[in-house]
Design an enzyme around this catalytic site. Structure first.
Site, PDB file in Angstrom:
ATOM      1  N   GLY A 138      59.162  93.575 -45.893  1.00 22.56           N
ATOM      2  CA  GLY A 138      60.470  93.185 -46.703  1.00 22.56           C
ATOM      3  C   GLY A 138      60.482  94.278 -47.935  1.00 22.56           C
ATOM      4  N   CYS A 139      61.109  94.008 -49.011  1.00 24.47           N
ATOM      5  CA  CYS A 139      61.180  94.779 -49.984  1.00 24.47           C
ATOM      6  C   CYS A 139      59.988  95.737 -50.421  1.00 24.47           C
ATOM      7  CB  CYS A 139      61.489  94.299 -51.446  1.00 24.47           C
ATOM      8  SG  CYS A 139      61.513  95.310 -52.930  1.00 24.47           S
ATOM      9  N   PHE A 140      59.863  97.091 -50.194  1.00 23.09           N
ATOM     10  CA  PHE A 140      58.741  97.827 -50.284  1.00 23.09           C
ATOM     11  C   PHE A 140      58.425  97.954 -51.620  1.00 23.09           C
ATOM     12  CE2 PHE A 140      61.810 101.873 -49.223  1.00 23.09           C
ATOM     13  CZ  PHE A 140      62.532 101.653 -50.667  1.00 23.09           C
TER      14      PHE A 140
END
Length: 218
Positions: free
Chosen positions: A52-54
């Site tokens: 997902g969002c890094f």
């Protein structure tokens, strides 16, 4: 492994959360350039993870003992030198990833992956919370046959903790493109001024008992 269904949606790039951001500074041209490639010293190992969002993933690994560096980037696509704007369209084929360099004398690959299963929901295809698209896919990029074997065994073990089928890809690492400088170490640098950091990442750090580990790699 702790029960984490109540935190799996925390790492979602919520538009509403971003509107709560305050004091967003203008970025310099240097900040918009890709970060430097991570260095893997002799005796260290590397693995690249998409969950997902890094920003969320990097924040976790930057607080784990034995991790030398956690660099946000892009992997698995067809476009050369992709930008964040291109990645967000989902058209480049890349995943948002974090490249983890670690000391195997201090932390094993199995332990690195144990954190991976905890910090996101690996049962949702191309999605983490409100973030939808192939760029948010769950993926383990391995660098050796041994690492591949460890990842496959780790997935089978992790499946025992999930009712739904894990959809995480296990794929040989390809070219890593470090994300822009302003994405690196994002949580530490923006946690007091950015709404997403306060409302999404901070609660995740608390749930994982990492909020007091103010560590920026080794």
């Amino acid at each position: 492994m702790m029960k984490l269904k109540d935190i799996f949606t925390l790492c979602s790039l919520s538009v509403a959360a971003l509107f709560f951001s305050t004091c967003k500074p203008a970025m310099s041209e240097e900040q918009k350039k890709p970060a430097k490639m991570p260095v893997v010293p002799e005796g260290y190992e590397q693995i690249t993870l998409g969950a997902g969002c890094f920003w969320c993933v990097e924040a976790v690994y930057n607080r784990i003992d034995g991790v030398k560096s956690a660099v946000s980037g892009y992997m698995g696509g067809k476009t050369k030198n992709p930008t964040y704007e291109e990645i967000c369209t989902g058209s480049t084929g890349h995943a948002e990833v974090v490249h983890v360099t670690y000391d195997p004398k201090k932390i094993s690959t199995e332990e690195i992956l144990a954190w991976f299963w905890q910090l996101h929901d690996p049962t949702t295809l191309n999605r983490q919370g409100n973030d939808v698209g192939t760029q948010y896919r769950s993926v383990i990029y391995y660098y050796s046959d041994k690492q591949k074997d460890i990842a496959e065994k780790s997935l089978k073990e992790a499946q025992k903790n999930f009712k739904d089928k894990i959809v995480t890809e296990i794929t040989k690492a390809s070219e890593l493109y470090p994300a822009e400088v302003y994405h690196q170490d994002y949580y530490r640098l923006n946690k007091n001024s950015n709404g997403y950091c306060r409302l999404v990442i901070a609660p995740k750090m608390k749930k994982l008992k990492l909020e007091d580990k103010e560590k920026v790699a080794e």
